[in-house]
Design an enzyme around this catalytic site. Structure first.
Site, PDB file in Angstrom:
ATOM      1  N   LYS A 150       0.948  -1.346   0.635  1.00 25.68           N
ATOM      2  CA  LYS A 150       0.174  -0.595  -0.196  1.00 25.68           C
ATOM      3  C   LYS A 150       0.819   1.535  -0.109  1.00 25.68           C
ATOM      4  O   LYS A 150       1.879   1.353   0.881  1.00 25.68           O
ATOM      5  CB  LYS A 150      -0.817  -0.410   1.042  1.00 25.68           C
ATOM      6  CG  LYS A 150      -2.277   0.317   1.190  1.00 25.68           C
ATOM      7  CD  LYS A 150      -2.584  -0.015   3.307  1.00 25.68           C
ATOM      8  CE  LYS A 150      -4.114   0.496   2.198  1.00 25.68           C
ATOM      9  NZ  LYS A 150      -5.128   0.280   3.401  1.00 25.68           N
TER      10      LYS A 150
HETATM   11  C1  E4P Z   1      -8.698   1.313   3.711  1.00 29.57           C
HETATM   12  O1  E4P Z   1      -7.564   0.826   2.321  1.00 29.57           O
HETATM   13  C2  E4P Z   1      -7.732   1.929   4.808  1.00 29.57           C
HETATM   14  O2  E4P Z   1      -7.387   1.551   5.397  1.00 29.57           O
HETATM   15  C3  E4P Z   1      -9.355   2.206   5.479  1.00 29.57           C
HETATM   16  O3  E4P Z   1     -10.228   1.570   4.504  1.00 29.57           O
HETATM   17  C4  E4P Z   1      -9.513   3.672   6.288  1.00 29.57           C
HETATM   18  O4  E4P Z   1     -10.626   4.049   7.050  1.00 29.57           O
HETATM   19  P1  E4P Z   1     -11.324   5.230   8.199  1.00 29.57           P
HETATM   20  O5  E4P Z   1     -11.018   6.154   6.985  1.00 29.57           O
HETATM   21  O6  E4P Z   1     -12.101   4.688   8.665  1.00 29.57           O
HETATM   22  O7  E4P Z   1      -9.565   5.170   9.042  1.00 29.57           O
END
Ligand code: E4P
Length: 221
Positions: free
Chosen positions: A85
């Site tokens: 990522k």
């Molecule tokens: C996605 O890959 C992220 O880890 C995640 O969806 C972030 O979500 P949040 O805005 O609830 O922290």
């Protein structure tokens, strides 16, 4: 639409996997910090649960191109189902382009509008992750970004999968599916909410009670 769990908690992942509907897991540094164990150990444990049913996203933390590329190579070398990522920054795009040319799969994260998503696709990202909930929090329509990215993907034939992230409630899941998102990643709480319905529980109880009212010698089980 594939269903991913957005968590680094093994028990949640094992439970969802046991339901037979889990296609992968996304993590981020915040979620990794909550896991309370070594990052590599935890990602490997998640990777083993997921096996060949899908992918596990592990985030890089460098902000320069070389650092991102090295960290992405490292995390993806741990197991074949791990995807790196990388945040949607100019350096993140450059790193993604290089990694894509090497065949390393990248989930481009922290995407907040369609132009960032378009660039992620052009850089060769394997997944593009628009953050629905956080866009909504900023007073804009997060799902509109998903709709736009799905349309752009199909108009230009990009292979990148649109991964609806930062999902906060069941309607986000429905809307992501209707928008044509390839994947929705959600916290375990939301996955539980979309599985359960009070009328299912009430209806099941009534069926069980009525079944038991049939004399035992008149039913096969
Ligand atoms: C996605 O890959 C992220 O880890 C995640 O969806 C972030 O979500 P949040 O805005 O609830 O922290």
């Amino acid at each position: 639409m594939k269903i991913f769990l957005d968590t680094a908690i093994l028990d949640e992942i094992k439970t969802a996997a046991s339901w037979g509907i889990l296609d992968g897991v996304t993590t981020n540094p915040t979620l990794a910090a909550r896991a309370g164990r070594s990052f590599k150990e935890n990602i490997l444990a998640i990777s083993e649960i997921i096996g060949d049913r899908g992918t596990v996203s592990a985030e890089t933390v460098s902000t320069d191109v070389e650092g991102m590329v090295e960290e992405a190579r490292l995390v993806t070398s741990w197991a074949p189902n791990i995807v790196a990522k990388i945040p949607c920054t100019p350096n993140g795009l450059a790193a993604t382009r290089r990694l894509a040319e090497e065949g390393v799969r990248v989930n481009m994260t922290l995407v907040f509008n369609a132009t960032q998503g378009l660039l992620a696709m052009k850089a060769g990202a394997f997944y593009v992750s628009p953050f629905i909930g956080r866009i909504d929090d900023a007073g804009q329509d997060g799902m509109e970004v998903v709709r736009q990215l799905v349309e752009i993907k199909h108009l230009y034939g990009f292979q990148t999968e649109v991964l609806a992230a930062s999902i906060r409630h069941p309607m986000h899941v429905v809307q992501a599916a209707l928008a044509g998102a390839d994947i929705a990643t959600m916290p375990f709480k939301v996955l539980t909410q979309i599985v359960k319905h009070p009328l299912t529980d009430v209806g099941l109880q009534r069926f069980l009670d009525d079944w038991r009212s049939i004399p035992e010698d008149m039913r096969p089980f």
